[in-house]
Design a protein around this motif. Sequence first.
Motif, PDB file in Angstrom:
ATOM      1  N   ARG A  31     -27.695  49.115 -13.009  1.00 58.23           N
ATOM      2  CA  ARG A  31     -28.659  48.412 -12.148  1.00 58.23           C
ATOM      3  C   ARG A  31     -29.880  47.953 -12.939  1.00 58.23           C
ATOM      4  O   ARG A  31     -30.391  46.858 -12.720  1.00 58.23           O
ATOM      5  CB  ARG A  31     -29.071  49.309 -10.996  1.00 58.23           C
ATOM      6  CG  ARG A  31     -28.002  49.457  -9.950  1.00 58.23           C
ATOM      7  CD  ARG A  31     -28.504  50.213  -8.722  1.00 58.23           C
ATOM      8  NE  ARG A  31     -27.448  50.298  -7.733  1.00 58.23           N
ATOM      9  CZ  ARG A  31     -26.710  51.368  -7.511  1.00 58.23           C
ATOM     10  NH1 ARG A  31     -26.933  52.480  -8.187  1.00 58.23           N
ATOM     11  NH2 ARG A  31     -25.761  51.357  -6.600  1.00 58.23           N
ATOM     12  N   ALA A  32     -30.335  48.784 -13.862  1.00 57.24           N
ATOM     13  CA  ALA A  32     -31.500  48.418 -14.683  1.00 57.24           C
ATOM     14  C   ALA A  32     -31.190  47.214 -15.558  1.00 57.24           C
ATOM     15  O   ALA A  32     -32.083  46.433 -15.889  1.00 57.24           O
ATOM     16  CB  ALA A  32     -31.931  49.603 -15.547  1.00 57.24           C
ATOM     17  N   ARG A  33     -29.939  47.056 -15.914  1.00 53.23           N
ATOM     18  CA  ARG A  33     -29.523  45.928 -16.772  1.00 53.23           C
ATOM     19  C   ARG A  33     -28.982  44.764 -15.956  1.00 53.23           C
ATOM     20  O   ARG A  33     -28.419  43.832 -16.511  1.00 53.23           O
ATOM     21  CB  ARG A  33     -28.488  46.413 -17.769  1.00 53.23           C
ATOM     22  CG  ARG A  33     -29.092  47.483 -18.643  1.00 53.23           C
ATOM     23  CD  ARG A  33     -28.493  47.522 -19.971  1.00 53.23           C
ATOM     24  NE  ARG A  33     -29.255  48.443 -20.797  1.00 53.23           N
ATOM     25  CZ  ARG A  33     -28.745  49.184 -21.729  1.00 53.23           C
ATOM     26  NH1 ARG A  33     -27.472  49.097 -21.994  1.00 53.23           N
ATOM     27  NH2 ARG A  33     -29.511  49.978 -22.438  1.00 53.23           N
TER      28      ARG A  33
END
Length: 61
Positions: free
Chosen positions: A40-42
């Motif tokens: 999700r962060a990427r």
Amino acid sequence: MQLSSPEPELVWTPEALAKLNNVPFFARTQAKSRSEALARARWTTVITVEVIEEARAEFGQ
């Protein structure tokens, strides 16, 4: 009032699921959560073996 958009559904590749299943059962939930958080962060929705390995390295496992 702010509306929040739902988080996209994450898809695990068969290879990534196989790797996750090799993690000891007592650590599997944490490994799954860390891999999903990294994805999700990427801004990706596909969890691959590479994502699992990156999450493992990032969290010092």
